[in-house]
Design an enzyme around this catalytic site. Structure first.
Site, PDB file in Angstrom:
ATOM      1  N   GLY A  22     -16.250  72.517 -65.461  1.00  0.00           N
ATOM      2  CA  GLY A  22     -16.909  71.317 -64.945  1.00  0.00           C
ATOM      3  C   GLY A  22     -15.900  70.255 -64.586  1.00  0.00           C
ATOM      4  O   GLY A  22     -14.698  70.522 -64.519  1.00  0.00           O
ATOM      5  N   ASN A  23     -16.366  69.056 -64.330  1.00  0.00           N
ATOM      6  CA  ASN A  23     -15.452  67.940 -64.037  1.00  0.00           C
ATOM      7  C   ASN A  23     -16.043  66.653 -64.593  1.00  0.00           C
ATOM      8  O   ASN A  23     -17.165  66.645 -65.111  1.00  0.00           O
ATOM      9  CB  ASN A  23     -15.167  67.836 -62.537  1.00  0.00           C
ATOM     10  CG  ASN A  23     -16.416  67.569 -61.739  1.00  0.00           C
ATOM     11  OD1 ASN A  23     -16.992  66.491 -61.816  1.00  0.00           O
ATOM     12  ND2 ASN A  23     -16.872  68.557 -60.972  1.00  0.00           N
ATOM     13  N   SER A  24     -15.286  65.560 -64.478  1.00  0.00           N
ATOM     14  CA  SER A  24     -15.659  64.323 -65.179  1.00  0.00           C
ATOM     15  C   SER A  24     -16.540  63.383 -64.368  1.00  0.00           C
ATOM     16  O   SER A  24     -16.707  62.233 -64.761  1.00  0.00           O
ATOM     17  CB  SER A  24     -14.416  63.539 -65.572  1.00  0.00           C
ATOM     18  OG  SER A  24     -13.376  64.371 -65.891  1.00  0.00           O
TER      19      SER A  24
ATOM     20  N   ALA B 242     -19.219  65.687 -57.056  1.00  0.00           N
ATOM     21  CA  ALA B 242     -17.974  66.463 -57.167  1.00  0.00           C
ATOM     22  C   ALA B 242     -18.374  67.900 -57.493  1.00  0.00           C
ATOM     23  O   ALA B 242     -18.517  68.262 -58.663  1.00  0.00           O
ATOM     24  CB  ALA B 242     -17.094  65.880 -58.261  1.00  0.00           C
TER      25      ALA B 242
END
Ligand code: CTP
Length: 428
Positions: free
Chosen positions: A217-219, A284
């Site tokens: 995943g990402n932030s 994102a």
């Protein structure tokens, strides 16, 4: 006849109308938000509203006497002056009865006379049972009001007074407050330059499943995407947000489609974009996913060697939207890019290359060289247009940046609007 007259002490002058529904108690929190953030609020409850929440509560919270009667303090002609002085009138909750009276110009109490004398933006936040909201009479009244430039926040969907659920709930006070702040900030009776437009915003960060407990995943927090959605709604658009793993309160009056992975995000965006006027890809999306997700938890190995992950590319949603659009000029497509400079080129070099690679109309570029913008409340950016123009948006709230993006989108629909677009502000 007078327009709006700011109070001598410069606090924005708000009239909070409260009509007689059970959601009247929620208007207390809305009132608190206005007063605690420096607004001068006059509360005008209807007689029915006073059966739900008494005058003492409104007076204590607003610091002012309240009256629903046009015969109180007749010498100061309050049924005219309160509306004339207002910089915004917000009615929350607005009952079906109040909407009907306002649509037909009835003026038999303090609130309805104030609505007729106000020349400032007027916001209604209706709350009622689903059947009443969906009744053709109510819908026709809402259309009449909107046709006059009144802003009507669609009610939320959820639990109603009884055991039933459906559209009709008063949106959360925080959302009504944020909406009104935007209307005040833009300072126009017709803050709805996106009215009649359908827009899609993607928000958040996607997750690609590795095994039942792990993901890639990402932030991304989704704050910028939600700010874009709320700003578009405040300007009158019909908004769909495709939200990837966003843990924030939903913006009022928008349709939220929750998704997890890039594949799901792609499907939801393509579906919503079919008859959209603009799509803003603020999400994102993960660019890669594991070639296969394990159905059981991946365990440590006895020999302590680490597993090798085989990754495959996920769909590039923005690039696919560009391809699907073909030669047509709509929907307007907006990408976001967080870039850093490196030995290959500056932030702007990379961003310009990305804009031409992706083929979208606008690319909003964040320089993240000095630290991430993920999760923060502020943002600053440069908006690149396909024609080569570059618009710097100074550091400000994510809402400010959202409005700057919509200003650019509106300018593409109406090129003359570009000259009159408000410069972005640095505080919200
Ligand atoms: N985007 C998308 N689908 C993807 C990846 C990105 O639609 N699979 C969109 C993002 O929402 C954003 C824009 O493309 O609006 C640019 O995202 P970015 O990650 O910067 O682009 P990439 O093409 O993935 O480029 P990079 O190699 O720099 O990560």
């Amino acid at each position: 006849m007078s327009g709006s007259h700011p109070a001598a002490d410069c606090r924005p002058v708000v009239v909070l109308g409260v009509s007689g529904g059970i959601a009247a108690y929620k208007a207390c929190e809305l009132l608190r938000r206005f007063t605690e953030s420096g607004h001068d609020v006059t509360v005008i409850p209807t007689q029915a509203a006073l059966r739900f929440v008494g005058a003492a509560t409104w007076e204590a919270l607003s610091g002012k006497a309240v009256s629903e009667s046009v015969f109180a303090d007749v010498a100061s002609v309050r049924h005219v002056t309160v509306g004339q002085r207002a910089e915004i009138v917000v009615v929350a909750p607005a009952t079906a009865d109040l909407l009907a009276k306002a649509a037909h110009g009835l003026a038999d109490d303090m609130l309805t006379t104030t609505l007729l004398t106000a020349r400032c933006p007027v916001v209604f936040a209706p709350a009622m049972h689903t059947e009443m909201w969906e009744h053709p009479a109510t819908q026709a009244n809402v259309e009449t009001l909107r046709g006059r430039g009144v802003l009507v926040i669609p009610p939320a969907d959820g639990r109603l007074t009884g055991a039933d659920t459906g559209p009709g709930r008063l949106p959360e006070p925080a959302h009504i407050f944020a909406y009104c702040r935007e209307v005040l900030r833009r300072g126009a009776t017709r803050a709805d330059d996106l009215a009649g437009r359908r827009v899609v915003v993607s928000a958040g960060g996607t997750r690609e499943r590795l095994d039942p407990v792990r993901f890639l995943g990402n932030s991304s927090s989704g704050k910028q995407g939600y700010a874009l959605a709320a700003a578009a709604r405040a300007r009158g658009a019909e908004v769909t947000v495709v939200a990837a793993n966003v843990a924030l309160p939903e913006p009022a009056g928008v349709t939220v489609v929750p998704v997890t992975s890039t594949g799901q995000l792609a499907d939801a965006v393509f579906d919503a974009a079919r008859d959209a006027d603009a799509v803003v890809m603020a999400a994102a999306p993960a660019d890669f996913r594991p070639a296969s997700a394990s159905s059981s938890k991946i365990k440590k190995r006895a020999d302590r060697t680490a597993p090798t992950l085989e990754l495959v590319e996920t769909p590039d949603v923005l690039a696919a939207l560009v391809q699907r659009r073909g030669e047509a000029s709509e929907p307007i497509l907006v990408g976001f890019a967080a870039e850093t400079g490196d030995t290959e080129g500056s932030v702007l070099d990379h961003a310009r290359a990305k804009l031409s690679r992706k083929g979208c109309d606008l690319l909003v570029v964040n320089d993240v060289s000095g630290g991430a913008v993920f999760g923060e409340d502020d943002n600053q950016a440069i908006i690149l247009a396909v024609e080569g123009t570059e618009t710097a948006v100074p550091r400000g709230s994510k809402t400010d940046l959202a409005h700057a993006v919509w200003d650019q989108v509106v300018a593409r629909w109406h090129p003359s609007a570009a000259k009159t677009a408000e410069p972005p502000r640095t505080s919200g």
